[in-house]
Write a protein that holds these residues in place. Structure first.
Motif, short mmCIF file in Angstrom:
data_model
loop_
_atom_site.label_atom_id
_atom_site.label_comp_id
_atom_site.label_asym_id
_atom_site.label_seq_id
_atom_site.Cartn_x
_atom_site.Cartn_y
_atom_site.Cartn_z
N ASN A 153 0.94 -1.22 0.31
CA ASN A 153 0.29 -0.23 -0.01
C ASN A 153 0.57 1.31 -0.14
O ASN A 153 0.30 2.16 0.60
CB ASN A 153 -0.59 0.01 1.50
N LEU A 154 2.24 1.47 -0.25
CA LEU A 154 3.55 2.17 -0.82
C LEU A 154 2.90 2.90 -2.38
O LEU A 154 3.09 1.42 -2.10
CB LEU A 154 4.39 2.52 0.59
N THR A 155 3.41 3.86 -2.11
CA THR A 155 3.41 4.37 -3.81
C THR A 155 4.98 3.63 -3.76
O THR A 155 5.96 3.32 -3.10
CB THR A 155 3.52 5.16 -3.85
N VAL A 156 5.12 3.04 -5.10
CA VAL A 156 6.70 2.98 -5.72
C VAL A 156 7.89 3.76 -5.28
O VAL A 156 8.33 3.49 -4.39
CB VAL A 156 6.38 3.11 -7.12
N ILE A 157 7.21 5.09 -5.25
CA ILE A 157 8.55 5.49 -5.56
C ILE A 157 8.65 5.65 -3.18
O ILE A 157 10.04 5.40 -2.59
CB ILE A 157 8.24 7.00 -5.58
N GLU A 158 7.97 5.57 -2.77
CA GLU A 158 8.26 4.99 -1.43
C GLU A 158 8.60 3.91 -1.04
O GLU A 158 9.60 3.35 0.31
CB GLU A 158 6.57 5.08 -0.21
N ASN A 159 8.23 3.08 -1.63
CA ASN A 159 8.71 1.78 -2.27
C ASN A 159 10.85 1.97 -1.23
O ASN A 159 11.31 1.52 -0.90
CB ASN A 159 8.36 0.33 -2.81
N VAL A 160 10.78 2.29 -2.93
CA VAL A 160 12.23 2.50 -3.13
C VAL A 160 13.10 4.13 -1.91
O VAL A 160 14.09 3.15 -1.20
CB VAL A 160 12.86 2.91 -4.31
N ARG A 161 12.22 4.85 -1.58
CA ARG A 161 12.28 5.58 -0.88
C ARG A 161 12.99 4.98 0.66
O ARG A 161 14.43 4.90 1.16
CB ARG A 161 11.76 7.01 -0.89
N LEU A 162 11.72 4.34 1.39
CA LEU A 162 12.28 3.59 2.29
C LEU A 162 13.70 2.48 1.81
O LEU A 162 13.93 2.34 3.31
CB LEU A 162 11.38 2.60 3.09
N PRO A 189 0.00 3.14 -6.02
CA PRO A 189 0.31 2.31 -5.06
C PRO A 189 1.18 0.58 -5.99
O PRO A 189 0.44 1.03 -6.95
CB PRO A 189 -0.62 2.28 -4.57
N ALA A 190 1.54 0.38 -4.70
CA ALA A 190 2.52 -0.82 -5.27
C ALA A 190 1.92 -2.15 -5.48
O ALA A 190 2.34 -2.73 -6.74
CB ALA A 190 4.01 -1.70 -4.38
N SER A 191 0.58 -2.31 -4.69
CA SER A 191 0.24 -3.41 -5.49
C SER A 191 -1.02 -2.76 -6.42
O SER A 191 -1.89 -4.34 -7.39
CB SER A 191 -1.34 -3.38 -4.28
N MET A 192 -0.80 -1.73 -6.95
CA MET A 192 -1.78 -1.46 -8.68
C MET A 192 -1.35 -1.86 -9.16
O MET A 192 -1.67 -2.03 -10.17
CB MET A 192 -2.39 -0.31 -8.31
N GLY A 250 6.11 0.83 6.56
CA GLY A 250 6.26 -0.02 6.03
C GLY A 250 6.67 -1.46 6.74
O GLY A 250 6.62 -2.43 6.51
N ILE A 251 6.98 -1.29 8.45
CA ILE A 251 6.85 -2.56 8.87
C ILE A 251 5.22 -3.69 8.88
O ILE A 251 4.87 -4.53 9.09
CB ILE A 251 6.75 -2.66 10.43
N ARG A 252 4.63 -1.90 8.94
CA ARG A 252 2.96 -2.32 8.82
C ARG A 252 2.32 -2.98 7.53
O ARG A 252 1.86 -3.76 7.50
CB ARG A 252 1.66 -1.33 8.90
N GLU A 253 3.46 -2.01 6.56
CA GLU A 253 2.80 -2.91 4.92
C GLU A 253 3.57 -4.67 5.02
O GLU A 253 3.65 -4.96 4.45
CB GLU A 253 3.45 -2.31 3.73
N ASN A 254 5.09 -4.36 5.68
CA ASN A 254 5.36 -5.91 5.53
C ASN A 254 6.78 -5.74 5.83
O ASN A 254 8.39 -5.78 5.90
CB ASN A 254 6.05 -6.17 3.40
N GLU A 255 6.61 -6.41 7.28
CA GLU A 255 7.62 -6.42 8.56
C GLU A 255 8.79 -7.53 7.93
O GLU A 255 10.28 -6.46 7.89
CB GLU A 255 7.41 -7.07 9.59
N ASN A 256 8.96 -8.43 7.14
CA ASN A 256 9.85 -9.02 7.29
C ASN A 256 10.79 -8.25 5.55
O ASN A 256 11.76 -8.42 6.08
CB ASN A 256 9.31 -10.53 6.25
#
Ligand SMILES: Nc1ncnc2c1ncn2[C@@H]1O[C@H](COP(=O)(O)OP(=O)(O)OP(=O)(O)O)[C@@H](O)[C@H]1O
Ligand SMILES: [Mg+2]
Lengths: 265, 363
Positions: A93-102, A144-147, B213-219
């Motif tokens: 449920n995070l956007t693509v940019i948030e996935n990678v930024r994280l 969102p990554a799921s999309m 991030g933890i909520r979405e996928n902790e591993n």
């Protein structure tokens, strides 16, 4: 030369099943080392032992001459080990940019700055954007990554891995289930990593033309053990490997017909 | 091929919709004038000891404390993905520690010492519970926290020093200033707004990103290098401290504390408020808490007059509220705010088709 990564006599038992049985592997720095073998051979389990997802039943893991067998998963990222997964493992449920930024900020000193806005750190955003561009997802940064379609998720999986700039990349079937017209972009990403020359890669793949094309060394696994190890040409000519495994698959190299995801779904 | 960083200076879409500054300023203004508004309408003094305005300020303080409790619960449940059944523990601890200090020391000193002590103690309690139990997964963690909170509930029900089941009153030991309703009202409003802004800032920070991030996928969060246990510890401790602050306000409002503050109600209510309003949204928990509390109060005091007979609907309030709850959850599967956030872009697009001349592409 001391290997960058070494697994010594690694063993993993699930109940009564020996998934990995006394496997030793040494990966030289700056090389691409492939692990191939039929379904259920224990390739993913071996990757899990190296990356710290599982603790081995026996044996040890060494990185830069230091034993890391019991090092927690998250710490391995800090010493330079990155991992992508066969079964897509993203933040849905995070956007693509948030996935990678994280992932990009993970090894920095900023994650505890709870008083600052994350987007005030432009360097991490730019870093994330360049990795997103490399895998070819620039059109979808705010989705969102799921999309994302399956192929997009596989690319995101790679971008998350690259974002933390690991020295050792563990790639578990990056092309799993990806439609053939999209495999090219993933191969392009791996070629780019290879061209940079400063990364070490362990890659599990069923796509034989990819494996034969990029590998410096290949380890062939079968029923939890190592059947053979050598340079691609040696492996291609190895009689035992041919009869046990490559015979059926090697024809792929002659007529490249890239993976249809027959093993992933 | 390179997208300039400025293009995401406007936040990601799902966050942009959460960013509700316009609405936020509106209800801040509303809260600030509330005592005088009610005073003007009812012709009562907002600053006196009793009267409609003072009464309504009390009601609003109660709603706001429920909203704060839900906001703090949402921090772990909605943003970090950890389910705790022990939130009431922190709420009760705030009340009892402040109450205890006020009773022992009296006056301003009592309150100041109580506030400091309560915050220190709840930080310690959060860390302790977290360190002992955060390795437990999902339901086991929830059960552990429930057990700890229930232990406190039972202890304080039976402990004669703290008035057993009745608890004890604070009236005589509190400073004069806090006896004025309007002072407590503005204190609550300020703390409520600060808490809202703090949580929002946190969730847009690098740390907030890790919690999501933890909520979405902790591993996966672990694999990219986060010591997720530490971040979860941070989240539950912080949420605990916020609940403690809320518990203190609640005690000041009621001018007493009682064991019911440790009861599971003060965990389940913020849980339901968050679900109804929207898990992991900023205004959802507030909307859920204020909305459901207002509904409960309204239903409980409703008497229908049908012809000759009077029907006291109030006695069935629990059933009616339950039905409403189920209906809301069915109609809004992601809570009111969560569902709205998901639907809004589609609705905007749909409307824009009927507006010629407007850019139909936007939205
Ligand atoms: N967590 C687990 N629990 C029990 N058995 C497992 C587990 N993980 C893997 N196995 C078993 O271990 C064996 C090796 O599995 P593994 O996933 O390592 O194979 P693989 O070589 O990656 O296969 P594939 O090419 O299908 O991905 C299989 O028999 C599998 O069923
Ligand atoms: Mg596998």
């Amino acid at each position: 030369m001391t290997p960058l990564l070494e697994g010594r006599q690694l063993r993993k038992v699930f109940g009564g099943l020996i998934a990995v049985s006394d496997v030793s592997i040494a990966v030289q720095p700056g090389t691409i080392h492939s692990i191939i073998g039929p379904n259920g051979a224990g390739k993913t389990t071996l990757m899990n032992l190296i990356s710290g997802i599982y603790k081995p039943t026996g044996g040890s893991v060494w990185y830069k001459g230091q034993e890391i067998t019991h090092m927690p998963l998250y710490r391995r990222a800090h010493i330079g080990i990155g991992r992508s997964f066969q079964i897509t493992n993203i933040f849905p449920n995070l956007t693509v940019i948030e996935n990678v930024r994280l992932a990009a900020q993970a090894l920095s000193s900023i994650p505890w700055q709870f008083w600052r806005r994350a987007d005030s750190h432009k360097d991490f955003i730019n870093q994330a954007l360049s990795h997103i561009a490399l895998v070819g997802l620039s059109d979808s940064i705010l989705k969102p990554a799921s999309m994302l379609p399956h192929g997009g998720k596989r690319k995101l999986e790679l971008a998350i891995l690259l974002a933390a700039s690991p020295e050792l990349l563990l790639l578990d079937e990056p092309t799993a289930g990806v439609a053939s017209e999209q495999v090219g972009e993933i191969i392009h990403t791996i070629d780019t990593i290879r061209a940079q020359g400063d990364k070490t890669v362990i890659i599990v793949e069923h796509n034989m033309s990819l494996v034969m094309g990029v590998s410096d060394r290949i380890t062939v696994m079968h029923s939890g053990t190592v059947l053979a190890e050598g340079a691609p040409t040696e492996i291609a000519q190895n009689k035992e490997v041919q009869s046990a495994y490559l015979g059926e698959l090697y024809s792929d190299v002659m007529q490249p017909k890239t993976g249809e995801g027959k093993h992933d779904h | 091929m390179q997208t300039p960083a400025t293009s995401i200076q406007q936040k990601p879409a799902w966050r942009r919709t959460l960013d509700t500054n316009g609405v936020f300023l509106l209800w801040t203004a509303f809260l600030l004038i509330f005592p005088f508004l009610v005073g003007a309408i009812s012709g009562t003094s907002p600053t006196g000891r009793r009267g409609e305005s003072v009464f309504q300020q009390g009601v609003m303080i109660e709603y706001l404390t429920y909203a704060m409790l839900a906001m703090s619960y949402n921090l772990i449940f909605g943003f970090t993905g950890v389910i705790s059944f022990g939130h009431a523990l922190f709420f009760g601890a705030g009340g009892y520690i402040l109450g205890g200090a006020a009773r022992a020391l009296g006056g301003e000193t009592g309150v100041i010492v109580g506030v400091v002590l309560a915050i220190v103690a709840s930080t310690g309690l959060g860390l302790l519970i977290g360190i002992v139990s955060l390795r437990l997964k999902g339901v086991y963690y929830a059960m552990f926290t429930l057990a700890v909170a229930e232990m406190f509930y039972i202890f304080f029900r039976r402990n004669p020093e703290t008035g057993s089941e009745d608890g004890f009153g604070l009236g005589s030991s509190l400073p004069e200033l806090l006896g004025q309703r309007i002072v407590l009202f503005y204190l609550t409003v300020i703390l409520f707004i600060l808490m809202f802004l703090f949580i929002r800032r946190l969730m847009f920070s690098p740390t907030g990103a890790v919690l999501l991030g933890i909520r979405e996928n902790e591993n996966r969060a672990k694999t990219v290098g986060y010591n997720t246990l530490r971040y979860k510890l941070f989240a539950i401790t912080l949420a605990g401290v916020l609940a403690t602050i809320t518990g203190m306000l609640y005690a000041l409002l009621n001018r007493k504390v009682g064991p019911e503050m440790f009861f599971v109600n003060f965990t389940v209510n913020p849980l339901l408020h968050t679900i109804v309003g929207g898990i992991g949204t900023f205004i959802g928990p507030i909307l859920g808490a204020v909305g459901l509390s207002w509904l409960e109060r309204t239903i409980r005091s409703t008497v229908l007059t049908v012809g000759e007979s009077q029907i006291n609907i109030g006695q069935w309030w629990a059933i009616i509220l339950g039905v409403i709850f189920v209906a809301v959850v069915l109609i809004f599967p992601y809570g009111v705010v969560g569902t709205w956030n998901r639907a809004a872009p589609h609705i905007r697009k749909w409307i824009s088709r009927f507006l010629p001349g407007r850019n139909a592409e936007s939205g």
